[in-house]
Design a protein around this motif. Structure first.
Motif, PDB file in Angstrom:
ATOM      1  N   TYR A   1      76.547 -34.966 -16.104  1.00 17.17           N
ATOM      2  CA  TYR A   1      76.888 -35.889 -17.162  1.00 17.17           C
ATOM      3  C   TYR A   1      78.410 -35.898 -17.736  1.00 17.17           C
ATOM      4  O   TYR A   1      78.996 -36.772 -18.266  1.00 17.17           O
TER       5      TYR A   1
ATOM      6  N   LEU B   1      74.464 -31.458 -23.805  1.00  8.26           N
ATOM      7  CA  LEU B   1      75.724 -30.524 -23.398  1.00  8.26           C
ATOM      8  C   LEU B   1      76.804 -31.187 -22.810  1.00  8.26           C
ATOM      9  O   LEU B   1      77.942 -31.082 -23.222  1.00  8.26           O
ATOM     10  N   GLY B   2      76.475 -32.074 -21.816  1.00  4.14           N
ATOM     11  CA  GLY B   2      77.764 -32.772 -21.187  1.00  4.14           C
ATOM     12  C   GLY B   2      78.035 -33.720 -21.960  1.00  4.14           C
ATOM     13  O   GLY B   2      79.247 -33.825 -22.053  1.00  4.14           O
TER      14      GLY B   2
ATOM     15  N   ALA C   1      71.249 -29.414 -28.845  1.00  8.94           N
ATOM     16  CA  ALA C   1      70.891 -29.585 -27.440  1.00  8.94           C
ATOM     17  C   ALA C   1      69.732 -29.037 -27.095  1.00  8.94           C
ATOM     18  O   ALA C   1      68.858 -29.706 -26.270  1.00  8.94           O
TER      19      ALA C   1
ATOM     20  N   VAL D   1      80.147 -23.721 -22.022  1.00  5.17           N
ATOM     21  CA  VAL D   1      78.685 -24.133 -21.729  1.00  5.17           C
ATOM     22  C   VAL D   1      78.252 -23.301 -20.480  1.00  5.17           C
ATOM     23  O   VAL D   1      76.907 -23.042 -20.588  1.00  5.17           O
TER      24      VAL D   1
ATOM     25  N   ALA E   1      74.108 -30.780 -17.139  1.00  5.14           N
ATOM     26  CA  ALA E   1      75.296 -31.046 -18.016  1.00  5.14           C
ATOM     27  C   ALA E   1      76.518 -31.648 -16.975  1.00  5.14           C
ATOM     28  O   ALA E   1      77.105 -32.651 -17.497  1.00  5.14           O
ATOM     29  N   ARG E   2      76.817 -30.794 -16.108  1.00  8.07           N
ATOM     30  CA  ARG E   2      77.916 -31.182 -15.315  1.00  8.07           C
ATOM     31  C   ARG E   2      77.642 -32.520 -14.619  1.00  8.07           C
ATOM     32  O   ARG E   2      78.832 -33.288 -14.362  1.00  8.07           O
TER      33      ARG E   2
ATOM     34  N   GLY F   1      70.437 -30.533 -21.184  1.00  8.91           N
ATOM     35  CA  GLY F   1      71.860 -30.496 -19.995  1.00  8.91           C
ATOM     36  C   GLY F   1      72.533 -31.845 -20.608  1.00  8.91           C
ATOM     37  O   GLY F   1      73.723 -32.009 -20.281  1.00  8.91           O
ATOM     38  N   GLU F   2      71.869 -32.932 -20.644  1.00  2.74           N
ATOM     39  CA  GLU F   2      72.571 -34.276 -20.975  1.00  2.74           C
ATOM     40  C   GLU F   2      73.203 -34.189 -22.275  1.00  2.74           C
ATOM     41  O   GLU F   2      74.554 -34.572 -22.536  1.00  2.74           O
TER      42      GLU F   2
END
Length: 63
Positions: free
Chosen positions: A61, A32-33, A22, A46, A58-59, A29-30
């Motif tokens: 996504y 990890l999402g 990642a 995460v 991340a959230r 972030g993308e």
């Protein structure tokens, strides 16, 4: 999958590899999402490992 995670050394190594992958991307972030959506990482893990701004991305996504 997250439900099979037992903190075994090879499982920890795999999670570390996912975080490294990642971080190699322009938008970690993308990624990890995506890993959360694919049941590869937990939201809690995460959140505990990344900066708040990266976690918020991340959230956004996670579905």
């Amino acid at each position: 999958m997250i439900e099979n995670y037992n903190e075994l050394p090879h499982q920890k190594d795999y999670h570390e590899w996912l975080f490294k992958q990642a971080n190699l991307r322009s938008n970690p972030g993308e990624m990890l999402g995506r890993f959360v959506n694919e049941d590869r990482l937990s939201v809690e893990k995460v959140k505990s490992r990344v900066e708040e701004g990266v976690f918020e991305i991340a959230r956004s996504y996670i579905h």
